[in-house]
Scaffold this motif. Sequence first.
Motif, PDB file in Angstrom:
ATOM      1  N   ARG A   3       1.853   6.656  -6.855  1.00  0.00           N
ATOM      2  CA  ARG A   3       0.769   7.573  -7.247  1.00  0.00           C
ATOM      3  C   ARG A   3       1.167   9.018  -7.011  1.00  0.00           C
ATOM      4  O   ARG A   3       0.847   9.889  -7.809  1.00  0.00           O
ATOM      5  N   ASN A   4       1.846   9.304  -5.898  1.00  0.00           N
ATOM      6  CA  ASN A   4       2.338  10.656  -5.646  1.00  0.00           C
ATOM      7  C   ASN A   4       3.339  11.072  -6.724  1.00  0.00           C
ATOM      8  O   ASN A   4       3.288  12.189  -7.239  1.00  0.00           O
ATOM      9  N   LEU A  43      -5.513  11.330  -3.721  1.00  0.00           N
ATOM     10  CA  LEU A  43      -4.504  11.023  -2.698  1.00  0.00           C
ATOM     11  C   LEU A  43      -4.829  11.711  -1.381  1.00  0.00           C
ATOM     12  O   LEU A  43      -4.700  11.121  -0.310  1.00  0.00           O
ATOM     13  N   ILE A  56       2.438   6.406   6.088  1.00  0.00           N
ATOM     14  CA  ILE A  56       1.398   7.112   5.352  1.00  0.00           C
ATOM     15  C   ILE A  56       0.995   8.335   6.154  1.00  0.00           C
ATOM     16  O   ILE A  56       0.873   8.260   7.369  1.00  0.00           O
ATOM     17  N   TYR A  73       0.966   4.044  -3.062  1.00  0.00           N
ATOM     18  CA  TYR A  73       0.716   5.467  -2.870  1.00  0.00           C
ATOM     19  C   TYR A  73       1.956   6.303  -3.178  1.00  0.00           C
ATOM     20  O   TYR A  73       1.846   7.435  -3.638  1.00  0.00           O
ATOM     21  N   GLU A 114       0.838  -1.199   0.000  1.00  0.00           N
ATOM     22  CA  GLU A 114       0.000   0.000   0.000  1.00  0.00           C
ATOM     23  C   GLU A 114       0.876   1.254   0.000  1.00  0.00           C
ATOM     24  O   GLU A 114       0.625   2.204  -0.752  1.00  0.00           O
ATOM     25  N   LYS A 115       1.924   1.264   0.818  1.00  0.00           N
ATOM     26  CA  LYS A 115       2.836   2.408   0.862  1.00  0.00           C
ATOM     27  C   LYS A 115       3.507   2.621  -0.492  1.00  0.00           C
ATOM     28  O   LYS A 115       3.617   3.743  -0.974  1.00  0.00           O
ATOM     29  N   ALA A 166      -3.147  10.032   1.767  1.00  0.00           N
ATOM     30  CA  ALA A 166      -1.908   9.425   1.292  1.00  0.00           C
ATOM     31  C   ALA A 166      -1.119  10.383   0.400  1.00  0.00           C
ATOM     32  O   ALA A 166      -0.351   9.953  -0.446  1.00  0.00           O
ATOM     33  N   ARG A 178      -7.619   9.976   0.409  1.00  0.00           N
ATOM     34  CA  ARG A 178      -7.157   8.724   1.012  1.00  0.00           C
ATOM     35  C   ARG A 178      -6.131   8.974   2.127  1.00  0.00           C
ATOM     36  O   ARG A 178      -5.586   8.030   2.686  1.00  0.00           O
TER      37      ARG A 178
END
Length: 167
Positions: free
Chosen positions: A22-23, A86, A162, A19, A15-16, A91, A89
């Motif tokens: 995605r960032n 983001l 996160i 994200y 998950e980290k 995140a 979420r």
Amino acid sequence: MTEKINRNNMSNNEEKLRYSFRNIGAGILFGIGVAAFIDETVFHQLLHWHHFYDKSTTDIGLVSDGFFHAFSWFATVAALFLVADLRRRNAFWPVKWWGAVLIGAGGFQLYDGTIQHKLMRIHQIRYVEDLLPYDLVWNGSAVLMIIAGSIILYKTRRRNSIPGGRK
């Protein structure tokens, strides 16, 4: 019990990582959009140094600028939608994102200065006798943005939590 903890840690790490990517993706897309917007607004519209496509008539050049302008805005808006997701979420990592913005902007500028200006020759930065100073500033600033963004991303690589306290 150990198997369950390891499975939880693995999904937490996945998950980290998801994200984090995605960032970075949202930042790169935003950087491309903003660099394209600044290029089109300043060099195409305000200074009239060139059009996106200068190998045809002025009318074709203006139409190509319109498509280029639309691309820059679509990229910028799409990136901001990704940032909004983001943030929703919890995140969003602003420092990582800004590093990616610099890489995106610098990457776009370096691509423009090397591929479009020199390899494809669809336009030049400016049509003057001596292009070298313009090329050095354009491509040099692109490289500096890429280096600065890479340093920022390198420094954020160990930040694994996160935002907002989720682990």
